[in-house]
Design an enzyme around this catalytic site. Structure first.
Site, PDB file in Angstrom:
ATOM      1  N   SER A 254       1.044  -1.386  -0.190  1.00  0.00           N
ATOM      2  CA  SER A 254      -0.360   0.060   0.167  1.00  0.00           C
ATOM      3  C   SER A 254       0.837   1.162  -0.824  1.00  0.00           C
ATOM      4  O   SER A 254       2.120   1.036   0.155  1.00  0.00           O
ATOM      5  CB  SER A 254      -0.693   0.012   1.116  1.00  0.00           C
ATOM      6  OG  SER A 254      -0.060   0.118   2.290  1.00  0.00           O
ATOM      7  N   LYS A 255      -0.152   2.224   0.147  1.00  0.00           N
ATOM      8  CA  LYS A 255       1.468   3.269  -0.268  1.00  0.00           C
ATOM      9  C   LYS A 255       1.695   4.303   1.336  1.00  0.00           C
ATOM     10  O   LYS A 255       3.025   4.684   1.265  1.00  0.00           O
ATOM     11  CB  LYS A 255      -0.276   4.917  -0.190  1.00  0.00           C
ATOM     12  CG  LYS A 255      -0.763   5.187  -1.281  1.00  0.00           C
ATOM     13  CD  LYS A 255      -1.437   5.420  -1.160  1.00  0.00           C
ATOM     14  CE  LYS A 255      -2.371   6.386  -2.756  1.00  0.00           C
ATOM     15  NZ  LYS A 255      -3.938   6.028  -2.528  1.00  0.00           N
ATOM     16  N   ARG A 256       1.901   3.040   2.465  1.00  0.00           N
ATOM     17  CA  ARG A 256       2.804   2.877   3.666  1.00  0.00           C
ATOM     18  C   ARG A 256       3.766   2.963   3.045  1.00  0.00           C
ATOM     19  O   ARG A 256       4.773   3.055   3.752  1.00  0.00           O
ATOM     20  CB  ARG A 256       2.190   2.696   4.427  1.00  0.00           C
ATOM     21  CG  ARG A 256       1.289   2.785   5.069  1.00  0.00           C
ATOM     22  CD  ARG A 256       0.819   1.716   6.011  1.00  0.00           C
ATOM     23  NE  ARG A 256       0.035   0.315   6.003  1.00  0.00           N
ATOM     24  CZ  ARG A 256       1.033  -1.209   6.589  1.00  0.00           C
ATOM     25  NH1 ARG A 256       2.126  -0.280   7.339  1.00  0.00           N
ATOM     26  NH2 ARG A 256       0.789  -1.133   6.284  1.00  0.00           N
TER      27      ARG A 256
END
Ligand code: GLU
Ligand code: ZN
Length: 494
Positions: A254-256
């Site tokens: 994910s964007k994390r």
């Protein structure tokens, strides 16, 4: 049987790593099996679908070189391939299930359903979700509600007993008790829009899809889809749910973890060859050794048997490594073409560039080729060639453990030799600089580093002598003189 597979994205966001991995596996499988690859747009959620997302989808597939045999733009025998253009079909089939008693109209208002949910939560009730209130309405009750013009949705009659199984090529048989399947999910909403489940199953059948390859997060929908196929009396396709794509910490990518949108990778200067190759290695391998595959090779060699059961880890560093490899595979002329947009964007050259500028870029390419990890690195690597650089700080000029007086001596001595560069040639001057390091009892870097910083403003740069030549001797020398002055001031003030 001809293999027919599809990539069926919902255009609700930018194409990301997980999505294109699904697209690529479907595409390669179709090619390897001499089958068909279909693109279908699942835009039934009109609120979340956007034109921008759709354009991003087309641009991304084009950039990767993934062509579809049937789908929007190219058409095909089972079109249209955009679900919002197929609404009548879904209504027709939903009505068919109602008339056969396999689905029914539900007239419950959203207020009633909300109240029901609140009660279920308050009572910690075992029964979650819809209570099948309208499943057994009598003919008269239905007629009265229709008369009154009460809006309705169409729900599937999920069997109250028994279980449903589907076989997944990778995961084996997956069985669910029917009582655990969502109680009577909506197939057609009150605005006549189909839900994902209805549209997806109808289209896969109509488009004669033989294998469904999609992310594992869709496994929970599997049993419901099987029930739908059974309700329609259709043969079920073969399922192959793909292992998840994880970040290095084992969590879903994910964007994390960093950018996941293909658009971002593209903008940064990743090559399609690199992304396509690496993404294909996340969850698939040919053997334990081979790492490099072109698109054409994957189109030939891809097979379902070699998909891994366990999740794949997407490693940003590994992608960078692949990218460096593919950058170095390019000819200098090809690379120049790819770098020009970055140099334009940095205003280092005009857009479009002049003949003179194109020539210059072609001279620069062999210098930076070895050092580029992504195309956009070219900006910082070559800034000193196109822009004035700020005068270096004393600390920047000093190599580790080397004081200002020694560095001044090194730079001054080196300058004397460098002035002869044009006449003496690189090898002779290089030898002189080595000798100088020896005499001054410093490391080679103790002589080279201050020159590099003086000329390029940075510790990392293309090869030094080439940098000087490309910058122009005069400019390079005046930058060295400036650095000498800076060091002289420092030494005098001490
Ligand atoms: N539209 C769904 C998605 O966006 C497709 C899932 C499927 O392949 O069945 O992922
Ligand atoms: Zn109801």
């Amino acid at each position: 049987m001809t293999v027919r597979v599809r990539y069926a994205p919902s255009p609700t966001g930018l194409q990301h790593i997980g999505g294109i991995r699904t697209a690529l596996f479907n595409y390669f499988f179709a090619r390897a099996q001499k089958g068909k690859f279909i693109l279908r747009i699942e835009d039934t959620d009109q609120e979340r679908s956007s034109e921008e997302a759709l354009e991003d989808l087309y641009a991304t597939l084009e950039w990767l070189g993934v062509e579809w045999d049937e789908g929007p733009i190219v058409g095909g025998p089972h079109g249209p391939y955009v679900q919002s253009e197929r609404f009548e079909l879904y209504q027709e089939y939903a009505e068919k299930l109602v008339s056969e008693g396999k689905a029914y109209r539900c007239y419950c208002t959203s207020e009633r359903l909300e109240k029901l949910r609140a009660e279920q939560i308050a009572n910690k009730s075992e029964q979650q979700g819809y209570d099948r209130h309208c499943r057994d309405l009598t003919q008269e009750e239905r007629a009265a509600l229709e008369q009154a013009g009460i809006p309705s949705v169409i729900r599937l009659k999920v069997p109250l007993e028994g279980k449903t199984t589907f076989n997944d090529l990778l995961m084996g048989p997956i069985t669910r008790r029917n009582c655990d399947i969502s109680p009577d999910p909506v197939l057609l909403k009150s605005d006549r829009f189909p839900t994902y489940h209805l549209a997806n199953v109808i289209d896969d059948h109509m488009m004669e899809v033989t294998h469904i390859m999609r992310a594992q997060e869709w496994i929970p929908s599997g049993p419901l889809h099987i029930l739908l196929y059974e309700a329609f009396g259709w043969e079920t396709p073969t399922y192959c749910h793909l292992p998840m794509v994880m970040g290095s910490d084992g969590q879903k990518l994910s964007k994390r973890h960093g950018s996941t949108a293909v658009k971002d990778f593209r903008r940064e200067g990743y090559l399609p060859e690199a992304l396509l190759n690496y993404v294909s290695m996340v969850g698939w391998s040919y053997d334990s050794e081979r790492e490099f595959f072109t698109k054409d090779e994957l189109c030939e060699l891809f097979s379902l048997e070699k998909i891994n059961k366990s999740p794949g880890i997407f490693d940003y560093k590994k992608l960078l490594w692949y990218n460096g490899h593919y950058i170095r595979e390019k000819s200098d002329a090809e690379l120049a073409k790819l770098l020009i947009p970055y140099l334009e964007a940095s205003s280092f050259i005009k857009s479009p560039p002049s003949q003179e500028e194109i020539k210059r870029v072609n001279e620069i390419v062999p210098l930076v080729k070895e050092r580029l990890k992504v195309l956009s690195d070219v900006t910082e690597l070559t800034r000193f060639l196109f822009e004035e650089i700020a005068p270096p700080q004393v600390e920047e000029l000093l190599p580790k453990k080397q004081d200002a007086p020694t560095t001044l001596k090194a730079l001054k001595g080196a300058y004397g030799y460098l002035k002869e560069l044009e006449v003496e040639g690189v090898e002779a001057v290089e030898a002189k600089l080595m000798e100088l390091a020896n005499t001054l009892e410093v490391k080679v870097n103790g002589v080279f580093m201050p020159i590099r910083v003086a000329v390029t403003g940075s510790h990392v740069s293309p090869p030094l002598f080439d940098s000087i030549r490309l910058l122009g001797y005069e400019k390079a020398f005046s930058r060295i003189e400036r650095a000498i002055n800076i060091l002289e001031n420092e030494v005098h003030n001490e």
